[in-house]
Every structure is written in C-alpha cells, then in structure tokens.
Design a protein around this motif. Structure first.
Motif, PDB file in Angstrom:
ATOM      1  N   ALA A  45      -2.016   8.533  22.241  1.00  0.00           N
ATOM      2  CA  ALA A  45      -3.364   7.986  22.049  1.00  0.00           C
ATOM      3  C   ALA A  45      -3.316   6.794  20.909  1.00  0.00           C
ATOM      4  CB  ALA A  45      -4.535   9.044  21.459  1.00  0.00           C
ATOM      5  N   GLY A  46      -4.398   6.171  20.356  1.00  0.00           N
ATOM      6  CA  GLY A  46      -4.272   5.447  19.244  1.00  0.00           C
ATOM      7  C   GLY A  46      -3.281   4.224  19.616  1.00  0.00           C
ATOM      8  N   GLY A 241      -2.088  12.335  19.152  1.00  0.00           N
ATOM      9  CA  GLY A 241      -3.408  11.919  18.891  1.00  0.00           C
ATOM     10  C   GLY A 241      -4.548  12.681  19.723  1.00  0.00           C
ATOM     11  N   GLY A 242      -5.792  12.072  19.628  1.00  0.00           N
ATOM     12  CA  GLY A 242      -6.623  12.765  20.681  1.00  0.00           C
ATOM     13  C   GLY A 242      -7.282  11.768  21.689  1.00  0.00           C
ATOM     14  N   CYS A 272       0.747  21.284  22.630  1.00  0.00           N
ATOM     15  CA  CYS A 272       0.968  20.926  20.930  1.00  0.00           C
ATOM     16  C   CYS A 272       0.099  19.562  20.889  1.00  0.00           C
ATOM     17  CB  CYS A 272       2.309  20.565  20.549  1.00  0.00           C
ATOM     18  SG  CYS A 272       2.654  19.859  18.974  1.00  0.00           S
ATOM     19  N   GLN A 273      -0.655  19.815  19.952  1.00  0.00           N
ATOM     20  CA  GLN A 273      -1.143  18.253  19.410  1.00  0.00           C
ATOM     21  C   GLN A 273      -0.923  18.177  17.983  1.00  0.00           C
ATOM     22  OE1 GLN A 273      -5.383  18.418  19.920  1.00  0.00           O
ATOM     23  NE2 GLN A 273      -5.702  16.195  19.335  1.00  0.00           N
ATOM     24  N   SER A 285     -11.210  15.924  19.984  1.00  0.00           N
ATOM     25  CA  SER A 285      -9.887  15.817  19.721  1.00  0.00           C
ATOM     26  C   SER A 285      -9.362  16.535  18.541  1.00  0.00           C
ATOM     27  CB  SER A 285      -9.909  14.215  19.106  1.00  0.00           C
ATOM     28  OG  SER A 285     -10.239  13.373  20.286  1.00  0.00           O
ATOM     29  N   GLY A 286     -10.243  17.056  17.875  1.00  0.00           N
ATOM     30  CA  GLY A 286      -9.736  17.894  16.634  1.00  0.00           C
ATOM     31  C   GLY A 286      -9.953  19.288  16.990  1.00  0.00           C
TER      32      GLY A 286
END
Length: 325
Positions: A45-46, A241-242, A272-273, A285-286
């Motif tokens: 992401a990001g 990321g998300g 895993c995040q 995402s969180g």
C-alpha cells in the motif's frame, strides 16, 4: 542465529519488547511458513515503491520468498518511475513547513510531492507514456487483452527502457518480478497515473476500455490461483500498510467459501500487517487480525501478527532477517 548476518543478529539481540518484539515474531513466523512449503502473498500500500522498498523487495522475489504480490497501481508504476528518473527526484525534508504557495510552485515545476519526495512528472510519467501507449495499442490491434501488470512486464522486458535506467536495475522490484513472471494483482488500477492516462486515451477514442482487463477479472483470476495453490500447502498474507492492496485479495477466501460454497477452501495460513492505522474509528486497515476471523478470512489458530509502526522501517528489517543479512 546460525546463517544470520549482522543485521539479523542485531534485531534478535535488541528487539525484545513491544513493536520491536512483534517485528521479530512476525519475521520468524514468515520463516516458518516458507519452511513448511507454504507460499506468501505480500501486499503493498501507500508509496512503498517511492520509498525504494525495491532495494530489499527485489531480492526477496529473486530468492523465492514471495510467490505473489498485490499492490496499488501507484506502487506498480512508481517502481518503474524510480528506475528511469531517479536523478530527477527532489527530496524536501522540510515538507512540513511548506506554504500553500510553495506547494503550488512545486506543481508549476512539474514536481508531484509524496511526503518528503517529489516525483518529476515530465521525466517519470511522460517518459513512460509513449512506450506504454504503443504496447496498449499493439495489443488492441491484435485483439488481445492483458492485465495492467502484464503490460508493465512487456514494457520492462522489451528493453526499451534500458536507455533511461538511473539506478542499478537489481533494485527494481517490478523488474525482478517481470523476470520471474511473478503473479501480481493490482486492484483499483484506474486511480493510478497510468490508469488516468489510459482513461484519457479511451475518452479521446484512441483506445477501448476493454483493452486492459478489469478488477473483477483480477478477482476471478485470483480465485483460481488460490484454489490451485492451496491443494497441498497454505498461503500466507503479509500486508504492508492498509487500503485496497490488502482489502481486495484477502477477500478471495470468504468469496470462495461463502459465495461459491467451496467449503473446503482453507483460510490464509499466516497473517501479518505492518500498520499505524487507528482501530477505534471503524478503520478496516487498522483492524486487529482477530476481526478477520469473523469475516471468514483467518481461523482461530492462524498465526497472527501486527506491527504498529512505520512500514518503511519495519518491512526492510523483516526482509533483511528473511534474507539472512
């Protein structure tokens, strides 16, 4: 600590608590997955490509520690942009102090800012545009259709961009992926710069929208890939990321199980995040990994890790551990 280099030894010696300990646990869990013969999906992401994650990610791909990637359209193209226009990038460490007028001056100078790094529009975007347009047009005239990443693979493997290379090509993760023909899923490609450029050609009537395969086609392809690759082993999910890069592919499991009623479909075998997203605002995402159990993505005993920290710091360290640095 056998077969581990100084970076890994430092991590094992000093990362003992809190997010540091979670980083170690996640890295060890990833290593266990590979040792079992399981595959791993990594999601980007990001602006991970603009953060030059390719310096470690490319080697992970070459050493077969990643079997599939899901990324945003931005990450897909920005790795190539860094490859061909790196010396034109401008870093602005004082970005927090910029006034609106200074931001406008960056725009007027063709510099598009991502936090402290400005991507040079003319050298990055426009340098690629003619090349990718020819590939789109050639496919359309031949009556062929491909996914967004497949067109990027064709452009890289053609050798036409080599004249522009400004970094060591071994640090381009997309080039490493192209050379292995690594499966990639690019949800929401339409909102990327290349997606916008493609749309502009469609609006002008120079290309057809059908020339680039859609997100739904990515999902149906992923359903087949997941089914085929979980016949004997599991597939882990490593989310950097998300956002849509993670949200899109993780849903393939409940879709297969619930919507297609393939009740033998296994859950993801590892999760895993790396995220600093806040959970208390209803942010997916969180969301902590346990929430994914209720959606049929992970099982109660799936190894689960979350590292609440900066992905640009954490991901290279985990990759360094897995590479034995």
């Amino acid at each position: 600590m056998e077969n581990k280099g100084q970076v890994s030894q430092f991590i094992l010696e000093h990362f003992k608590h809190f997010n540091a300990a979670s980083l170690v646990d996640a890295a060890k869990g990833y290593e266990v997955q590979l040792s079992k013969g399981n595959k791993m999906m990594v999601t980007l992401a990001g602006a991970m490509s603009t953060a030059e994650l390719g310096k470690s990610l490319a080697e992970m791909i070459r050493q077969d520690k990643i079997q599939i990637i899901s990324c945003t359209g931005a990450n897909l193209e920005e790795d190539v942009m860094n490859l061909v226009a790196h010396s034109f990038y401008k870093r602005i460490p004082e970005y927090r102090d910029l006034t609106p007028q200074q931001e406008r001056e960056l725009l007027d100078n063709g510099l598009n800012r991502v936090t402290d790094t400005c991507i040079p529009e003319e050298e990055a975007f426009r340098r690629l545009q003619d090349h990718i347009y020819k590939i789109w047009k050639t496919a359309e005239e031949a009556g062929k259709r491909f996914f967004p990443h497949e067109y990027m693979y064709k452009m890289l493997l053609s050798g036409e961009l080599e004249q522009y290379y400004q970094i060591d090509p071994k640090n381009s993760w997309l080039l490493a992926a192209a050379e292995k023909n690594l499966p990639i899923v690019v949800p929401g490609w339409e909102d990327s710069t290349m997606g916008n450029i493609f749309a502009s050609y469609c609006i002008k009537g120079e290309l057809k929208t059908s020339t680039v395969k859609s997100g739904i086609e990515y999902m149906t392809w992923l359903a087949d890939w997941y089914t085929e690759n979980t016949k004997d082993n599991g597939i882990g999910f490593f989310q950097i990321g998300g956002g849509i890069a993670g949200d899109f592919p993780i849903c393939v499991v409940p879709m297969l199980y619930q919507d297609l009623e393939r009740t033998q479909t296994p859950f993801w075998s590892y999760f895993c995040q790396i995220s600093d997203s806040t959970t208390s605002y209803g942010s997916y995402s969180g969301a902590v990994p346990n929430e994914k159990i209720t959606w049929g993505k992970l099982d109660a005993d799936t190894p689960k890790f979350i590292v609440e920290s900066d992905a640009t710091i954490v991901a290279p360290l985990i990759f360094a551990y897995l590479l034995g640095y």
